[in-house]
Design a protein around this motif. Structure first.
Motif, PDB file in Angstrom:
ATOM      1  N   GLY A 187       0.800  -1.221   0.000  1.00  0.00           N
ATOM      2  CA  GLY A 187       0.000   0.000   0.000  1.00  0.00           C
ATOM      3  C   GLY A 187       0.830   1.267   0.000  1.00  0.00           C
ATOM      4  N   TRP A 188       1.946   1.262   0.771  1.00  0.00           N
ATOM      5  CA  TRP A 188       2.743   2.484   0.836  1.00  0.00           C
ATOM      6  C   TRP A 188       3.486   2.750  -0.471  1.00  0.00           C
ATOM      7  CZ3 TRP A 188       7.900   2.256  -0.152  1.00  0.00           C
ATOM      8  CH2 TRP A 188       8.604   1.090   0.140  1.00  0.00           C
ATOM      9  N   ALA A 189       3.842   1.703  -1.206  1.00  0.00           N
ATOM     10  CA  ALA A 189       4.586   1.873  -2.460  1.00  0.00           C
ATOM     11  C   ALA A 189       3.676   2.090  -3.665  1.00  0.00           C
ATOM     12  CB  ALA A 189       5.471   0.645  -2.705  1.00  0.00           C
ATOM     13  N   LEU A 190       2.411   1.705  -3.545  1.00  0.00           N
ATOM     14  CA  LEU A 190       1.516   1.675  -4.701  1.00  0.00           C
ATOM     15  C   LEU A 190       1.364   3.006  -5.433  1.00  0.00           C
ATOM     16  CD1 LEU A 190      -0.403  -0.004  -6.447  1.00  0.00           C
ATOM     17  CD2 LEU A 190      -2.228   0.552  -4.823  1.00  0.00           C
ATOM     18  N   PRO A 191       1.126   4.138  -4.761  1.00  0.00           N
ATOM     19  CA  PRO A 191       0.947   5.384  -5.518  1.00  0.00           C
ATOM     20  C   PRO A 191       2.121   5.702  -6.438  1.00  0.00           C
ATOM     21  CG  PRO A 191       0.209   5.679  -3.265  1.00  0.00           C
ATOM     22  CD  PRO A 191       0.877   4.343  -3.313  1.00  0.00           C
ATOM     23  N   ALA A 206      -5.238   8.071 -13.411  1.00  0.00           N
ATOM     24  CA  ALA A 206      -4.752   9.451 -13.344  1.00  0.00           C
ATOM     25  C   ALA A 206      -5.823  10.409 -12.842  1.00  0.00           C
ATOM     26  CB  ALA A 206      -4.251   9.903 -14.716  1.00  0.00           C
ATOM     27  N   ARG A 207      -7.068   9.986 -12.889  1.00  0.00           N
ATOM     28  CA  ARG A 207      -8.174  10.836 -12.453  1.00  0.00           C
ATOM     29  C   ARG A 207      -8.700  10.437 -11.077  1.00  0.00           C
ATOM     30  NH1 ARG A 207      -8.851   9.696 -17.805  1.00  0.00           N
ATOM     31  NH2 ARG A 207     -10.401   8.059 -17.470  1.00  0.00           N
ATOM     32  N   GLU A 208      -8.031   9.491 -10.439  1.00  0.00           N
ATOM     33  CA  GLU A 208      -8.450   9.030  -9.119  1.00  0.00           C
ATOM     34  C   GLU A 208      -7.707   9.795  -8.026  1.00  0.00           C
ATOM     35  OE1 GLU A 208     -10.728   6.863  -8.213  1.00  0.00           O
ATOM     36  OE2 GLU A 208     -11.329   6.250 -10.243  1.00  0.00           O
ATOM     37  N   SER A 209      -8.428  10.196  -7.006  1.00  0.00           N
ATOM     38  CA  SER A 209      -7.793  10.902  -5.888  1.00  0.00           C
ATOM     39  C   SER A 209      -7.171   9.929  -4.900  1.00  0.00           C
ATOM     40  CB  SER A 209      -8.822  11.777  -5.167  1.00  0.00           C
ATOM     41  OG  SER A 209      -9.894  10.980  -4.667  1.00  0.00           O
ATOM     42  N   ARG A 210      -7.637   8.698  -4.895  1.00  0.00           N
ATOM     43  CA  ARG A 210      -7.132   7.699  -3.943  1.00  0.00           C
ATOM     44  C   ARG A 210      -6.542   6.524  -4.723  1.00  0.00           C
ATOM     45  NH1 ARG A 210      -7.997   6.829   1.454  1.00  0.00           N
ATOM     46  NH2 ARG A 210      -7.791   4.687   2.205  1.00  0.00           N
ATOM     47  N   LEU A 211      -5.240   6.360  -4.649  1.00  0.00           N
ATOM     48  CA  LEU A 211      -4.571   5.287  -5.374  1.00  0.00           C
ATOM     49  C   LEU A 211      -4.275   4.137  -4.414  1.00  0.00           C
ATOM     50  CD1 LEU A 211      -2.122   7.368  -7.601  1.00  0.00           C
ATOM     51  CD2 LEU A 211      -4.347   6.393  -8.222  1.00  0.00           C
ATOM     52  N   ASP A 212      -5.286   3.289  -4.224  1.00  0.00           N
ATOM     53  CA  ASP A 212      -5.113   2.121  -3.372  1.00  0.00           C
ATOM     54  C   ASP A 212      -5.472   0.869  -4.160  1.00  0.00           C
ATOM     55  OD1 ASP A 212      -7.869   2.221  -3.558  1.00  0.00           O
ATOM     56  OD2 ASP A 212      -8.188   2.761  -1.458  1.00  0.00           O
ATOM     57  N   TYR A 213      -5.316  -0.291  -3.521  1.00  0.00           N
ATOM     58  CA  TYR A 213      -5.547  -1.540  -4.243  1.00  0.00           C
ATOM     59  C   TYR A 213      -7.020  -1.775  -4.569  1.00  0.00           C
ATOM     60  CZ  TYR A 213      -0.808  -3.252  -4.561  1.00  0.00           C
ATOM     61  OH  TYR A 213       0.509  -3.401  -4.905  1.00  0.00           O
ATOM     62  N   ARG A 233       1.365  -7.459 -11.765  1.00  0.00           N
ATOM     63  CA  ARG A 233       2.688  -7.410 -11.162  1.00  0.00           C
ATOM     64  C   ARG A 233       2.605  -7.636  -9.647  1.00  0.00           C
ATOM     65  NH1 ARG A 233       8.041  -8.271 -11.126  1.00  0.00           N
ATOM     66  NH2 ARG A 233       9.148  -6.747  -9.842  1.00  0.00           N
ATOM     67  N   SER A 234       1.628  -7.035  -9.000  1.00  0.00           N
ATOM     68  CA  SER A 234       1.462  -7.196  -7.556  1.00  0.00           C
ATOM     69  C   SER A 234       1.125  -8.641  -7.203  1.00  0.00           C
ATOM     70  CB  SER A 234       0.371  -6.253  -7.043  1.00  0.00           C
ATOM     71  OG  SER A 234       0.730  -4.903  -7.258  1.00  0.00           O
ATOM     72  N   LEU A 235       0.255  -9.249  -7.972  1.00  0.00           N
ATOM     73  CA  LEU A 235      -0.098 -10.646  -7.717  1.00  0.00           C
ATOM     74  C   LEU A 235       1.122 -11.550  -7.849  1.00  0.00           C
ATOM     75  CD1 LEU A 235      -3.499 -10.782  -9.647  1.00  0.00           C
ATOM     76  CD2 LEU A 235      -3.194 -10.883  -7.167  1.00  0.00           C
ATOM     77  N   ASP A 236       1.972 -11.255  -8.833  1.00  0.00           N
ATOM     78  CA  ASP A 236       3.198 -12.037  -8.996  1.00  0.00           C
ATOM     79  C   ASP A 236       4.116 -11.877  -7.777  1.00  0.00           C
ATOM     80  OD1 ASP A 236       2.364 -12.907 -11.474  1.00  0.00           O
ATOM     81  OD2 ASP A 236       3.607 -11.498 -12.615  1.00  0.00           O
ATOM     82  N   VAL A 237       4.218 -10.653  -7.264  1.00  0.00           N
ATOM     83  CA  VAL A 237       5.061 -10.393  -6.095  1.00  0.00           C
ATOM     84  C   VAL A 237       4.513 -11.118  -4.870  1.00  0.00           C
ATOM     85  CG1 VAL A 237       5.803  -8.604  -4.465  1.00  0.00           C
ATOM     86  CG2 VAL A 237       5.970  -8.201  -6.931  1.00  0.00           C
ATOM     87  N   TRP A 238       3.216 -11.004  -4.639  1.00  0.00           N
ATOM     88  CA  TRP A 238       2.627 -11.663  -3.467  1.00  0.00           C
ATOM     89  C   TRP A 238       2.743 -13.175  -3.564  1.00  0.00           C
ATOM     90  CZ3 TRP A 238      -2.123  -8.126  -4.483  1.00  0.00           C
ATOM     91  CH2 TRP A 238      -1.822  -6.830  -4.043  1.00  0.00           C
ATOM     92  N   SER A 239       2.577 -13.699  -4.768  1.00  0.00           N
ATOM     93  CA  SER A 239       2.715 -15.145  -4.966  1.00  0.00           C
ATOM     94  C   SER A 239       4.142 -15.597  -4.683  1.00  0.00           C
ATOM     95  CB  SER A 239       2.322 -15.518  -6.402  1.00  0.00           C
ATOM     96  OG  SER A 239       0.958 -15.215  -6.656  1.00  0.00           O
ATOM     97  N   ALA A 261      -6.158  -8.393   0.765  1.00  0.00           N
ATOM     98  CA  ALA A 261      -6.776  -9.702   0.582  1.00  0.00           C
ATOM     99  C   ALA A 261      -8.294  -9.628   0.611  1.00  0.00           C
ATOM    100  CB  ALA A 261      -6.281 -10.666   1.659  1.00  0.00           C
ATOM    101  N   ARG A 262      -8.830  -8.606   1.268  1.00  0.00           N
ATOM    102  CA  ARG A 262     -10.285  -8.464   1.338  1.00  0.00           C
ATOM    103  C   ARG A 262     -10.854  -7.679   0.161  1.00  0.00           C
ATOM    104  NH1 ARG A 262      -8.817  -7.330   6.726  1.00  0.00           N
ATOM    105  NH2 ARG A 262      -9.374  -5.128   6.604  1.00  0.00           N
ATOM    106  N   ALA A 263      -9.973  -7.197  -0.713  1.00  0.00           N
ATOM    107  CA  ALA A 263     -10.432  -6.347  -1.811  1.00  0.00           C
ATOM    108  C   ALA A 263     -10.987  -7.125  -2.996  1.00  0.00           C
ATOM    109  CB  ALA A 263      -9.295  -5.438  -2.286  1.00  0.00           C
ATOM    110  N   GLY A 264     -10.711  -8.433  -3.067  1.00  0.00           N
ATOM    111  CA  GLY A 264     -11.253  -9.194  -4.184  1.00  0.00           C
ATOM    112  C   GLY A 264     -10.723 -10.617  -4.193  1.00  0.00           C
ATOM    113  N   SER A 265     -11.508 -11.541  -4.745  1.00  0.00           N
ATOM    114  CA  SER A 265     -11.117 -12.950  -4.770  1.00  0.00           C
ATOM    115  C   SER A 265      -9.942 -13.207  -5.697  1.00  0.00           C
ATOM    116  CB  SER A 265     -12.314 -13.808  -5.208  1.00  0.00           C
ATOM    117  OG  SER A 265     -12.750 -13.438  -6.510  1.00  0.00           O
ATOM    118  N   ALA A 266      -9.674 -12.272  -6.631  1.00  0.00           N
ATOM    119  CA  ALA A 266      -8.573 -12.463  -7.580  1.00  0.00           C
ATOM    120  C   ALA A 266      -7.243 -12.644  -6.871  1.00  0.00           C
ATOM    121  CB  ALA A 266      -8.499 -11.273  -8.541  1.00  0.00           C
ATOM    122  N   VAL A 267      -7.070 -11.993  -5.735  1.00  0.00           N
ATOM    123  CA  VAL A 267      -5.810 -12.077  -4.994  1.00  0.00           C
ATOM    124  C   VAL A 267      -5.581 -13.510  -4.512  1.00  0.00           C
ATOM    125  CG1 VAL A 267      -4.574 -11.310  -2.935  1.00  0.00           C
ATOM    126  CG2 VAL A 267      -5.878  -9.666  -4.292  1.00  0.00           C
TER     127      VAL A 267
END
Length: 314
Positions: A187-191, A206-213, A233-239, A261-267
């Motif tokens: 989360g801290w590196a994502l923006p 680019a039009r989002e005020s909140r850049l989170d997962y 890329r994030s999924l590859d890192v977590w895997s 992990a609570r943001a979606g089943s894709a993770v």
């Protein structure tokens, strides 16, 4: 029956709970505007605990356990803080707990406490060998090996999954080597990761005020190319991080927790597929599962920590 008070020290919230053998008895949350020091918040923590005990009609408890976001030795001494509650190593928490409640106090790394909670009260029930990854602002990790919480002499063992290097010479890390998992997907590196993408200006991001997962996952589902690249890329890192934990500690169960992990089943699905394909685990299939106690794992872990301490004392 063991009754414990759990205090989970988060960056924006302090969770306080009363836990028994069957789970959470009562819980409350304290909002925190400034998490650099614990001292200003202790009176509210004490008041919240007393209110929970009174409301639940519980006269006393067996101990208090803090979940602290840093490195904690098995004796409870804090040896490393991460810009949160930096005054806690110098606080006499034992005297505070004895004076306010007449009980012993224990301090544990927050990821370790969450892992204990999932082990006995959540997704880890029935397993003696588990690892847990918490994906959020950072990446926390913990391990239980042979039914024994892994700590090591200095309390560091199993705690550094987020600092496994998954991309040698990669993005700068706040702690440790460049290319660590946290630097590549947290989360801290994502923006910065999003803004550095060559297609950022043409992306809906680019039009989002909140850049989170949560935003990345939502836009990836609509076909936004940059969001899809960042998520992949994030999924590859977590895997890769989960597989590193498997190779290091040999678990039968991998628990994935935290806000991401609570943001979606894709993770969960992506990590599970990678683990089943690439992890070296002769003769067994490793279970990859979501945390069952996303809000209260650390508070339930406080109950486990107090119970284990009481057992050892006896």
């Amino acid at each position: 029956m063991t009754i414990a008070i759990g205090i989970d020290l988060g960056g924006s919230r302090i969770k306080v709970g009363l836990a028994g053998d069957d789970g959470i008895i009562a819980a409350d949350t304290i909002s925190v505007d400034d998490a650099t020091r614990l001292t200003p918040h202790l009176p509210r923590v004490e008041g919240t605990i007393k209110a929970l005990l009174a409301d639940a009609k519980v006269a006393s408890c067996d101990g208090i356990a803090f979940g602290f976001p840093g490195i904690v030795r098995p004796d409870g001494r804090i040896t490393k803080t991460y810009l949160k509650y930096d005054d806690m190593p110098d606080l006499d928490i034992a005297s505070w707990a004895k004076h306010a409640f007449g009980v012993p106090v224990y301090v544990e790394n927050d990821a370790n406490l969450a892992c204990l909670g999932e082990w006995k009260h959540g997704a880890g029930r029935g397993f003696d060998d588990i690892v847990m990854l918490t994906l959020g602002t950072g990446i926390g990790s913990s391990a239980i090996v042979g039914g024994v919480p892994l700590r090591g002499t200095r309390g560091e063992a199993g705690n550094s999954g987020g600092h496994f290097v998954v991309n040698v010479g990669g993005r700068p890390a706040i702690h440790g080597l460049p290319g660590a998992a946290e630097a590549e997907a947290s989360g801290w590196a994502l923006p910065d990761i999003i803004r550095e993408h060559p297609g950022f200006e043409s992306s809906a991001l680019a039009r989002e005020s909140r850049l989170d997962y949560a935003t990345v996952i939502e836009l990836a589902s609509t076909g936004d190319a940059v969001a899809r690249d960042v998520l992949k890329r994030s999924l590859d890192v977590w895997s890769a991080t989960a597989i590193n934990m498997i190779h290091a500690f040999g678990p039968d169960c991998v628990i994935i927790g935290g806000g991401v992990a609570r943001a979606g089943s894709a993770v969960l699905e992506a990590i599970d597929e990678a683990v089943q394909t690439h992890a070296i685990a002769p003769g067994r299939k490793i279970k990859v599962t979501a945390a069952q106690q996303p809000e209260y794992a650390a508070l339930l872990g406080a109950h486990v920590a107090v119970s284990l301490a009481n057992t050892h004392r006896a």
